[in-house]
Scaffold this motif. Structure first.
Motif, PDB file in Angstrom:
ATOM      1  N   VAL A 297       0.731  -1.328   0.086  1.00 15.31           N
ATOM      2  CA  VAL A 297       0.014   0.018  -0.077  1.00 15.31           C
ATOM      3  C   VAL A 297       0.683   1.489  -0.006  1.00 15.31           C
ATOM      4  CG1 VAL A 297      -1.952  -0.984   1.229  1.00 15.31           C
ATOM      5  CG2 VAL A 297      -0.063  -0.063   2.581  1.00 15.31           C
ATOM      6  N   ALA A 298       0.271   2.299  -0.824  1.00 13.11           N
ATOM      7  CA  ALA A 298       0.968   3.775  -0.813  1.00 13.11           C
ATOM      8  C   ALA A 298       0.702   4.332   0.676  1.00 13.11           C
ATOM      9  CB  ALA A 298       0.802   4.366  -1.890  1.00 13.11           C
ATOM     10  N   MET A 299       2.102   4.747   1.364  1.00  2.58           N
ATOM     11  CA  MET A 299       1.740   5.594   2.501  1.00  2.58           C
ATOM     12  C   MET A 299       2.813   6.392   2.644  1.00  2.58           C
ATOM     13  SD  MET A 299       1.720   4.599   6.539  1.00  2.58           S
ATOM     14  CE  MET A 299       0.241   3.526   6.947  1.00  2.58           C
ATOM     15  N   ASP A 300       2.536   7.656   2.631  1.00  2.00           N
ATOM     16  CA  ASP A 300       3.366   8.861   3.072  1.00  2.00           C
ATOM     17  C   ASP A 300       3.263   9.240   4.607  1.00  2.00           C
ATOM     18  OD1 ASP A 300       5.114  11.005   3.674  1.00  2.00           O
ATOM     19  OD2 ASP A 300       4.835  11.783   1.762  1.00  2.00           O
TER      20      ASP A 300
ATOM     21  N   GLU B 188      -4.492   7.395   6.865  1.00  2.00           N
ATOM     22  CA  GLU B 188      -5.564   7.190   6.856  1.00  2.00           C
ATOM     23  C   GLU B 188      -6.075   6.091   5.765  1.00  2.00           C
ATOM     24  OE1 GLU B 188      -7.657   7.025   9.384  1.00  2.00           O
ATOM     25  OE2 GLU B 188      -6.357   8.249  10.655  1.00  2.00           O
ATOM     26  N   THR B 189      -5.846   6.423   4.390  1.00  2.00           N
ATOM     27  CA  THR B 189      -6.114   5.626   3.418  1.00  2.00           C
ATOM     28  C   THR B 189      -5.556   4.352   3.356  1.00  2.00           C
ATOM     29  OG1 THR B 189      -6.459   7.793   2.025  1.00  2.00           O
ATOM     30  CG2 THR B 189      -6.228   5.636   0.766  1.00  2.00           C
ATOM     31  N   ALA B 190      -4.071   4.418   3.757  1.00  2.00           N
ATOM     32  CA  ALA B 190      -3.355   3.012   3.699  1.00  2.00           C
ATOM     33  C   ALA B 190      -4.159   2.164   5.039  1.00  2.00           C
ATOM     34  CB  ALA B 190      -1.786   3.479   3.847  1.00  2.00           C
ATOM     35  N   VAL B 191      -4.070   2.613   6.006  1.00  2.00           N
ATOM     36  CA  VAL B 191      -4.538   1.900   7.031  1.00  2.00           C
ATOM     37  C   VAL B 191      -5.994   1.383   6.838  1.00  2.00           C
ATOM     38  CG1 VAL B 191      -5.220   1.818   9.354  1.00  2.00           C
ATOM     39  CG2 VAL B 191      -2.961   2.998   8.957  1.00  2.00           C
ATOM     40  N   LYS B 192      -6.855   2.112   6.229  1.00  2.00           N
ATOM     41  CA  LYS B 192      -8.209   1.420   5.994  1.00  2.00           C
ATOM     42  C   LYS B 192      -8.242   0.501   4.693  1.00  2.00           C
ATOM     43  CE  LYS B 192     -12.569   2.931   4.245  1.00  2.00           C
ATOM     44  NZ  LYS B 192     -13.067   1.675   3.918  1.00  2.00           N
ATOM     45  N   THR B 193      -7.246   0.693   3.786  1.00  2.00           N
ATOM     46  CA  THR B 193      -6.950  -0.162   2.674  1.00  2.00           C
ATOM     47  C   THR B 193      -6.481  -1.542   3.241  1.00  2.00           C
ATOM     48  OG1 THR B 193      -6.545   1.372   1.142  1.00  2.00           O
ATOM     49  CG2 THR B 193      -5.812  -0.944   0.316  1.00  2.00           C
ATOM     50  N   GLY B 194      -5.462  -1.698   4.203  1.00  2.00           N
ATOM     51  CA  GLY B 194      -4.754  -2.484   4.734  1.00  2.00           C
ATOM     52  C   GLY B 194      -5.965  -3.446   5.555  1.00  2.00           C
ATOM     53  N   TRP B 195      -6.493  -2.633   6.400  1.00  2.00           N
ATOM     54  CA  TRP B 195      -7.416  -3.265   7.446  1.00  2.00           C
ATOM     55  C   TRP B 195      -8.611  -4.089   6.603  1.00  2.00           C
ATOM     56  CZ3 TRP B 195      -7.277  -2.862  12.871  1.00  2.00           C
ATOM     57  CH2 TRP B 195      -8.384  -3.541  13.386  1.00  2.00           C
ATOM     58  N   ASP B 196      -9.334  -3.150   5.480  1.00  2.00           N
ATOM     59  CA  ASP B 196     -10.397  -4.029   4.892  1.00  2.00           C
ATOM     60  C   ASP B 196      -9.720  -5.278   4.068  1.00  2.00           C
ATOM     61  OD1 ASP B 196     -11.677  -1.839   5.775  1.00  2.00           O
ATOM     62  OD2 ASP B 196     -11.786  -0.615   3.988  1.00  2.00           O
ATOM     63  N   GLU B 197      -8.700  -5.030   3.483  1.00  2.00           N
ATOM     64  CA  GLU B 197      -8.272  -6.246   2.730  1.00  2.00           C
ATOM     65  C   GLU B 197      -7.955  -7.583   3.436  1.00  2.00           C
ATOM     66  OE1 GLU B 197      -5.943  -5.876  -0.790  1.00  2.00           O
ATOM     67  OE2 GLU B 197      -6.434  -3.922  -1.297  1.00  2.00           O
ATOM     68  N   MET B 198      -7.167  -7.130   4.778  1.00  2.00           N
ATOM     69  CA  MET B 198      -6.714  -8.246   5.406  1.00  2.00           C
ATOM     70  C   MET B 198      -7.562  -8.702   6.621  1.00  2.00           C
ATOM     71  SD  MET B 198      -3.911  -9.240   4.160  1.00  2.00           S
ATOM     72  CE  MET B 198      -2.237  -9.040   3.633  1.00  2.00           C
ATOM     73  N   GLY B 199      -8.722  -7.875   6.967  1.00  2.00           N
ATOM     74  CA  GLY B 199      -9.706  -8.261   7.876  1.00  2.00           C
ATOM     75  C   GLY B 199      -9.418  -7.485   9.217  1.00  2.00           C
ATOM     76  N   ARG B 200      -8.196  -7.281   9.489  1.00  2.00           N
ATOM     77  CA  ARG B 200      -7.561  -6.381  10.635  1.00  2.00           C
ATOM     78  C   ARG B 200      -6.177  -6.131  10.342  1.00  2.00           C
ATOM     79  NH1 ARG B 200      -6.187  -7.148  16.152  1.00  2.00           N
ATOM     80  NH2 ARG B 200      -7.735  -5.472  16.600  1.00  2.00           N
ATOM     81  N   ILE B 201      -5.833  -5.329  11.601  1.00  3.21           N
ATOM     82  CA  ILE B 201      -4.304  -5.118  11.542  1.00  3.21           C
ATOM     83  C   ILE B 201      -4.030  -5.447  13.213  1.00  3.21           C
ATOM     84  CG2 ILE B 201      -2.216  -3.654  11.808  1.00  3.21           C
ATOM     85  CD1 ILE B 201      -3.836  -1.950   9.337  1.00  3.21           C
ATOM     86  N   ASP B 202      -3.061  -6.501  13.420  1.00  2.00           N
ATOM     87  CA  ASP B 202      -2.842  -6.664  14.651  1.00  2.00           C
ATOM     88  C   ASP B 202      -1.564  -6.207  15.238  1.00  2.00           C
ATOM     89  OD1 ASP B 202      -4.743  -9.245  15.104  1.00  2.00           O
ATOM     90  OD2 ASP B 202      -3.699  -9.579  13.439  1.00  2.00           O
ATOM     91  N   ILE B 203      -0.529  -5.898  14.179  1.00  2.11           N
ATOM     92  CA  ILE B 203       0.693  -5.431  14.474  1.00  2.11           C
ATOM     93  C   ILE B 203       1.142  -4.126  13.858  1.00  2.11           C
ATOM     94  CG2 ILE B 203       3.139  -6.140  14.593  1.00  2.11           C
ATOM     95  CD1 ILE B 203       2.102  -9.292  14.458  1.00  2.11           C
ATOM     96  N   LEU B 204       1.579  -3.250  14.214  1.00  2.76           N
ATOM     97  CA  LEU B 204       2.178  -2.093  13.556  1.00  2.76           C
ATOM     98  C   LEU B 204       3.503  -1.932  13.937  1.00  2.76           C
ATOM     99  CD1 LEU B 204       2.115   0.411  11.780  1.00  2.76           C
ATOM    100  CD2 LEU B 204       1.521   1.698  14.056  1.00  2.76           C
TER     101      LEU B 204
END
Ligand code: NAD
Length: 260
Positions: free
Chosen positions: A68-71, A79-95
């Motif tokens: 995902v593109a994120m600056d 926000e866009t990158a986190v939303k894309t990642g969250w939606d595509e993977m189901g959630r984000i456990d680790i940052l």
């Protein structure tokens, strides 16, 4: 019954990790290490061309990876990158807040743009990436873990790196402040403070003549390799650190102990 440490404490099967600045150096290594431990990975950086190649490489080894593109200096991009990642993977456990820059100039030569560039990336960017992920984690009540990549320069100092040292010191305090506030959501926030770690961009310098002199200042008489961060990363990412929050793991061969 004792748990099998090799499977439960360090396995990241079923977890998803987002790594910022994953296109090169330590970020690339962190993403690969997390993927090898079973995590689905979201690779984030400003440009996705290098990320696409890494994602393809991880998938060819049986992993699940997207780019995902994120600056991190741009909140809407975060926000866009986190939303894309969250939606595509189901959630984000680790940052893993890894994206970082440095300006090497004397303090008197530091201009406002230099200060802002380093602070906006290393400190403000890490905060807003953490906030974007934690907001969702707090809402779905499944907890999470955030790993901030600080530096021994958050504790000791070197000349010509005033903005970098100040940003990394801020990142260490931010780690503790977020750990305190987000413990109630079962979101753990920890940091890794590496010493000198050899990567593509500093290899020639650190393994050359100047590096030899610096190496003598490290009590263990060696610089780190990227793989030296695998253990601390997997500890903080997984169940092995379930009671750890607000800590900083220094990984530097004892460098921070020696007088500059
Ligand atoms: P690097 O320059 O190879 O990697 C930095 C990454 O951050 C790159 O992928 C870059 O594209 C990304 N990045 C920079 N600005 C960004 C932005 N605005 N948005 C998104 N991504 C951005 O350097 P590295 O050595 O791999 O450093 C990684 C992290 O480790 C940094 O936070 C650095 O301060 C820290 N660190 C490195 C060392 C070391 O010796 N290598 C030591 C201590 C700490």
């Amino acid at each position: 019954m004792m748990a099998d440490p090799s499977t439960s404490l360090f396995s990241l099967e079923g977890k998803t990790a987002l790594v910022t600045g994953a296109s090169s150096g330590l970020g690339r290594r962190f993403a690969t290490c997390l993927s090898d431990a079973g995590a689905n990975v979201i690779l984030a950086a400003r440009r996705t061309d290098k990320l696409d190649a890494l994602a393809e490489d991880l998938r060819s080894k049986g992993g699940t990876a997207i780019a995902v593109a994120m600056d991190v200096t741009d909140q809407s991009s975060i926000e866009t990158a986190v939303k894309t990642g969250w939606d595509e993977m189901g959630r984000i456990d680790i940052l893993v807040n890894n994206a970082g820059v440095a300006v090497t100039k004397t303090a008197l030569d530091h201009e406002e743009k230099d200060w802002d560039f380093v602070m906006d990336t290393n400190l403000k960017g890490a905060f807003f990436a953490a906030r974007a992920v934690a907001n969702r984690q707090a809402t779905d009540q499944q907890g999470g873990t955030i790993i901030n990549i600080a530096s021994i320069l958050g504790e000791r100092v070197l000349k010509q790196l005033v903005s970098y040292a100040a940003a990394k010191a801020g990142l260490v305090q931010m780690t503790k402040a977020l750990a305190l506030e987000w413990a109630r959501y079962d979101i753990r926030v920890n940091a890794i403070a590496p010493g000198y770690i050899i990567t593509e961009i500093n290899r020639d310098f650190l393994t050359g003549h100047s590096g030899d002199k610096m190496r003598m200042g490290v009590p263990m008489r060696k610089f780190g390799e990227e793989s030296d961060l695998d253990g601390p990363l997997l500890l903080l990412a997984g169940e092995g650190s379930r009671l750890m929050t607000g800590t900083v793991l220094t990984v530097d061969g004892g460098h921070v102990l020696s007088i500059p």
